[in-house]
Design an enzyme around this catalytic site. Structure first.
Site, PDB file in Angstrom:
ATOM      1  N   ARG A  54       0.808  -1.220   0.000  1.00 29.96           N
ATOM      2  CA  ARG A  54       0.000   0.000   0.000  1.00 29.96           C
ATOM      3  C   ARG A  54       0.840   1.268   0.000  1.00 29.96           C
ATOM      4  NH1 ARG A  54      -3.340   1.197   5.346  1.00 29.96           N
ATOM      5  NH2 ARG A  54      -3.666   3.057   4.115  1.00 29.96           N
ATOM      6  N   TYR A  55       2.135   1.196   0.260  1.00 33.65           N
ATOM      7  CA  TYR A  55       2.960   2.405   0.257  1.00 33.65           C
ATOM      8  C   TYR A  55       2.996   2.978  -1.153  1.00 33.65           C
ATOM      9  CZ  TYR A  55       4.684   1.054   4.911  1.00 33.65           C
ATOM     10  OH  TYR A  55       4.800   0.705   6.246  1.00 33.65           O
ATOM     11  N   ASN A  56       2.317   4.112  -1.311  1.00 38.22           N
ATOM     12  CA  ASN A  56       2.234   4.783  -2.605  1.00 38.22           C
ATOM     13  C   ASN A  56       1.715   3.851  -3.696  1.00 38.22           C
ATOM     14  OD1 ASN A  56       3.356   7.338  -1.619  1.00 38.22           O
ATOM     15  ND2 ASN A  56       5.255   6.187  -1.426  1.00 38.22           N
TER      16      ASN A  56
END
Length: 351
Positions: A54-56
């Site tokens: 989900r990071y970026n």
């Protein structure tokens, strides 16, 4: 770097783990610069990298994958799964359906055929932990994942996962990734002792308390123009935390240390902590963090810190902690009005 054993896995990792949340559009959008930061961290002896799908929206994993070309075999690579990755309601969570699907996306973005540590980013109350552990066990047997862990789990769910794994003959979580800093010490009460009991490695995140322990946030001063201040204004202006920060600055200055270096050295002291996750956005951030890697706090400084923030407590707002659904949804902790009275009769409304 002095390497530590990750729980009882036998795997040696650096005390600093490079967190990749700031690589990509939400932090440093320059892929080449982010890769240079990663390479400098590796050259300094860091062999542990943590990211998440989900990071970026996967961009962080893509940057890490490009940075590790030619160096993958020497790195302990960790990523996480659980967060929303699309409009489809099934593109999130801890279900077998999603885990089996999403691990392939992470492998593709990371340019690798295996993940050293695959972590469940947050609990999912709508999914049996047996369902999750069963899927993760199959991924391990397929060689796509080497070990599994949890992140920001309450202690009750850490214990339940261990029991379910033992009873069902499933792979068990070998690590936990909780928030921990001078300002957020609640995990010292139960989470850290339980992790030690089960031989789990602990990688703590937000050791700088979302930036509160950098010295940029001061009492009676305007909030700096930062991403944290924009999205977490209440936490970053919390009077109780700012009061503690002012006292901690005095302790750090008396010891000839920056607040950042003292904060990082503090989390490394606890015997249950394996690694602290650092999340630099710029090369300057990384250089400063590496400059404090040799700092050791003596008992006198630790005693002063304990006086300011007592062991096992959180100061002020802790938006890093996991909140079960009943804490955030009032309907889950309130009976219908017709069922609230202790005895039958004409209801009396409180005014």
């Amino acid at each position: 770097m002095q390497y530590r054993t990750l729980g009882r896995t036998g795997i040696k990792v650096s005390p600093y783990c490079l967190g990749a949340m700031m690589f990509g559009a939400g932090g440093n959008p320059d892929h080449d610069d982010s890769i240079r930061i990663i390479h400098k961290a590796l050259d300094a002896g860091i062999n542990f990298i943590d990211t998440a799908d989900r990071y970026n929206r996967g961009e962080s994993e893509e940057i890490v994958g490009k940075a590790l070309k030619g160096r993958r075999d020497n790195i302990v690579l960790a990523t996480k799964v659980n967060g929303t990755m699309g409009d489809d309601p099934n593109q999130q969570g801890n279900s077998r359906r999603w885990l089996i699907h999403e691990v392939e996306n992470s492998l593709r973005r990371l340019h690798t055929d295996y993940i050293d540590l695959y972590q469940i980013h947050r609990p999912s109350p709508d999914t049996d932990i047996e369902e999750t552990l069963s899927a993760l066990t199959d991924l391990m047997r397929a060689g796509k994942v080497r070990m599994i862990g949890s992140s920001t789990f309450p202690v009750s769910e850490i214990v339940e996962a261990q029991w379910v794994a033992e009873r069902r003959g499933l792979a068990r979580f070998r690590t936990e990734q909780p928030p921990y800093s001078i300002l957020n010490r609640a995990i010292e009460r139960e989470v850290l002792p339980v992790c030690e009991k089960y031989g789990m490695g602990v990688m703590v995140w937000s050791p700088l308390a979302k930036g509160m322990l950098t010295g940029r946030y001061r009492k009676d001063q305007p909030l700096p123009d930062t991403v944290r201040a924009k999205y977490l204004p209440k936490q970053m202006s919390d009077e109780r935390q700012l009061d503690a920060v002012e006292q901690l600055i005095v302790v750090a200055e008396a010891a000839g240390l920056s607040l950042t270096h003292m904060a990082m050295a503090f989390v490394m002291v606890h015997p249950s902590v394996t690694s602290a996750i650092i999340g630099p956005r710029t090369m300057e951030h990384l250089d400063d963090l590496l400059a404090g890697a040799e700092v050791v706090l003596d008992d006198e400084i630790l005693d002063q810190i304990d006086q300011i923030v007592p062991p096992g407590t959180d100061i002020g707002l802790n938006e890093a902690a996991y909140n079960p659904p009943a804490v955030t949804n009032a309907n889950l902790r309130r009976r219908p009005t017709t069922e609230r009275a202790a005895a039958q009769g004409t209801p009396v409304l409180a005014i």
